[in-house]
Motif scaffolding. Structure first.
Motif, PDB file in Angstrom:
ATOM      1  N   GLU A  64       0.844  -1.180   0.000  1.00  0.00           N
ATOM      2  CA  GLU A  64       0.000   0.000   0.000  1.00  0.00           C
ATOM      3  C   GLU A  64       0.887   1.239   0.000  1.00  0.00           C
ATOM      4  O   GLU A  64       2.054   1.181   0.332  1.00  0.00           O
ATOM      5  CB  GLU A  64      -0.904   0.017   1.248  1.00  0.00           C
ATOM      6  CG  GLU A  64      -1.687  -1.256   1.463  1.00  0.00           C
ATOM      7  CD  GLU A  64      -2.728  -1.526   0.387  1.00  0.00           C
ATOM      8  OE1 GLU A  64      -3.085  -0.588  -0.352  1.00  0.00           O
ATOM      9  OE2 GLU A  64      -3.171  -2.691   0.262  1.00  0.00           O
ATOM     10  N   GLU A  65       0.316   2.382  -0.347  1.00  0.00           N
ATOM     11  CA  GLU A  65       1.072   3.631  -0.393  1.00  0.00           C
ATOM     12  C   GLU A  65       1.514   4.065   1.012  1.00  0.00           C
ATOM     13  O   GLU A  65       0.765   3.951   1.957  1.00  0.00           O
ATOM     14  CB  GLU A  65       0.222   4.758  -0.992  1.00  0.00           C
ATOM     15  CG  GLU A  65      -0.119   4.572  -2.441  1.00  0.00           C
ATOM     16  CD  GLU A  65       1.048   4.863  -3.380  1.00  0.00           C
ATOM     17  OE1 GLU A  65       2.101   5.279  -2.882  1.00  0.00           O
ATOM     18  OE2 GLU A  65       0.894   4.666  -4.593  1.00  0.00           O
ATOM     19  N   GLN A  66       2.758   4.517   1.153  1.00  0.00           N
ATOM     20  CA  GLN A  66       3.224   5.136   2.400  1.00  0.00           C
ATOM     21  C   GLN A  66       4.327   6.110   2.031  1.00  0.00           C
ATOM     22  O   GLN A  66       5.218   5.783   1.256  1.00  0.00           O
ATOM     23  CB  GLN A  66       3.770   4.058   3.361  1.00  0.00           C
ATOM     24  CG  GLN A  66       4.265   4.629   4.677  1.00  0.00           C
ATOM     25  CD  GLN A  66       4.915   3.563   5.574  1.00  0.00           C
ATOM     26  OE1 GLN A  66       5.117   2.430   5.184  1.00  0.00           O
ATOM     27  NE2 GLN A  66       5.276   3.969   6.764  1.00  0.00           N
ATOM     28  N   ARG A  67       4.265   7.306   2.603  1.00  0.00           N
ATOM     29  CA  ARG A  67       5.306   8.290   2.289  1.00  0.00           C
ATOM     30  C   ARG A  67       6.502   8.093   3.183  1.00  0.00           C
ATOM     31  O   ARG A  67       6.372   7.749   4.342  1.00  0.00           O
ATOM     32  CB  ARG A  67       4.759   9.707   2.503  1.00  0.00           C
ATOM     33  CG  ARG A  67       3.829  10.173   1.378  1.00  0.00           C
ATOM     34  CD  ARG A  67       3.160  11.461   1.779  1.00  0.00           C
ATOM     35  NE  ARG A  67       4.151  12.510   1.985  1.00  0.00           N
ATOM     36  CZ  ARG A  67       4.664  13.279   1.034  1.00  0.00           C
ATOM     37  NH1 ARG A  67       4.280  13.085  -0.211  1.00  0.00           N
ATOM     38  NH2 ARG A  67       5.532  14.208   1.293  1.00  0.00           N
ATOM     39  N   ALA A  68       7.703   8.301   2.604  1.00  0.00           N
ATOM     40  CA  ALA A  68       8.923   8.160   3.395  1.00  0.00           C
ATOM     41  C   ALA A  68       9.010   9.299   4.395  1.00  0.00           C
ATOM     42  O   ALA A  68       8.515  10.375   4.143  1.00  0.00           O
ATOM     43  CB  ALA A  68      10.131   8.173   2.486  1.00  0.00           C
TER      44      ALA A  68
END
Lengths: 68, 371
Positions: A64-68
């Motif tokens: 799934e999408e996750q921002r660094a």
């Protein structure tokens, strides 16, 4: 992923689904290097375009999408 | 590449290292264990250790599945590989793990039909292509690869492949963690939890660590920023006097795990009463065997196996490395008699082994600036 361990998979391979064979719970997938292989998808919901975490030929999670 | 490049950003890494430095209490020593061999590999590949203040020490855990296989199990596998008419299949790294009389690679050189596979499904395919031969798959790994073996055995049963069987060496991560926490040798302040094992088992199995032992756990991914952020989250918990399980790796790990994988494992496997771990000895209910319903696919029941316990070579200190008691370079044979080309101990065989990670990436930063 480069130089991952083929035994355990704690460095699993991230792959993109290209085509799904729902009857056999298999999918044709492509890794970051363009290598294609058949992956068991019985444990995840996989549609073309989905990104999967693959261990020993079996997808165990969807990414799934996750921002660094 | 999506999900990778953004987690290797050097500027963000330096910023995180600065935040870690600001979080630690000067004069206090922190020991954080990375449970998983994949983390050990990342830490040395990317030099994460060098970004940390000297009073934050990373201790390598037992989470490399090749490293924990005892010599006796390798000998059992080699005995099966030498049975007439058998095609013996295993993962690549397993080929080089030494037993008391050599490796699977040596057995292959002596004429045994040993084949490397990337997936248990490949082994099943070989069985279908060779109906007149017995095909054995040597299954190893934690809860990351156990679902793959479980699905393969379900397929073998459903499709009726009579010449396929499996030697099950799958292990589970929680019992060795309990053993380590009970060990008087080791005082740990927190754990970087195993990212991919947790995709299967979820976060709940790790709750005993804060609840019973008062140590924080942060489940983490394998990119450099993942590991740094997990260390930061552990240090924040310690500084705030909190102690809980947190999930840094939300893009992959659902809190409840993969229920379909857990169901498949529950159907195919059952817990062994005890299992020997290299360096850790026998640990109760720490490994899996095939359940009664799948007993006809169990190679240990289909064939006669020696089942002899073999002591580790005296020179090898893999046990102490696996428990985090010594660093790889403190082992007497590290880099001299024991190298990846000629491994004495399992920790030097797998890329995830702590010794191989140190050796391959030349991380010998034994002295760092003290905060």
């Amino acid at each position: 992923m480069d130089d991952h361990c083929t035994t355990c998979g704690d460095l699993g391979v991230e792959m993109e689904v290209l085509r799904v064979d729902e009857d056999r719970a298999l999918a044709l997938c492509r890794d970051a290097h363009g290598t294609r292989s058949t992956v068991e998808i019985g444990l995840v919901d996989a549609q073309p375009g989905a990104r999967l975490l693959v261990h020993a030929g079996t997808a165990i999670a969807r990414l799934e999408e996750q921002r660094a | 590449m999506r999900f990778v490049d953004e987690f290797r950003d050097a500027e963000l890494g330096r910023a995180l290292a600065g935040e870690i430095l600001a979080t630690v209490e000067p004069g206090r020593h922190y020991k954080v264990m990375e449970v998983c061999g994949g983390h050990t590999h990342s830490i040395y590949k990317y030099g994460i250790d060098d970004l940390l203040p000297a009073n934050v020490e990373l201790v390598h855990g037992p989470g490399c599945p090749v490293c924990v296989i005892p010599m006796g199990r390798v000998d059992d596998g080699i005995a099966l590989a030498k049975e007439p008419g058998v095609i013996f299949t295993c993962f690549g790294d397993m080929m080089r793990v030494p037993g008391s009389q050599g490796t699977f690679m040596d057995a292959k050189a002596e004429g045994a039909d040993v084949r490397m596979v990337y997936s248990p499904l490949d082994a099943l395919r070989i069985a279908k292509q060779n109906p007149d031969r017995e095909v054995i798959f040597f299954a190893i790994g934690f809860e990351t690869t156990a679902p793959s073996t479980a699905l393969t055995l379900k397929r073998a049963k459903a499709e009726g492949v009579p010449n396929f069987s499996c030697v099950c060496n799958h292990v589970t991560i929680v019992p060795p963690l309990k053993a380590l926490l009970e060990s008087p040798d080791l005082r740990l302040d927190g754990f970087i939890g195993p990212g991919h094992v947790s995709t299967v088992v979820g976060a709940r199995p790790f709750h005993f660590i804060p609840a019973d032992y008062g140590r924080p756990v942060v489940i983490a991914g394998f990119e450099p920023l993942d590991v740094l952020q997990a260390i930061h989250m552990i240090l924040i918990q310690i500084a705030a006097g909190r102690c809980e399980v947190e999930n840094q790796y939300k893009r992959v790990v659902p809190w409840e795990g993969n229920l379909r994988a857990l169901d498949a494992m529950a159907e195919v496997f059952e817990l062994r009463p005890h299992f020997e771990w290299r360096g850790l000895g026998f640990i109760s209910q720490s490994a899996l065997r095939l359940s009664e319903a799948y007993a006809d696919l169990d190679a240990e029941q289909r064939f006669s196996v020696p089942g002899v316990r073999i002591a580790d070579p005296k020179a090898c200190q893999c046990g102490e490395v696996l428990k985090g008691v010594i660093k790889p370079w403190e082992c007497k044979v590290f880099g001299t008699a024991c190298t990846p080309e000629h491994a004495i101990g399992t920790c030097m065989v797998s890329p995830e082994g702590a010794c191989a990670a140190y050796y391959n990436y030349g991380r010998f930063a034994r002295e760092r600036e003290v905060v």
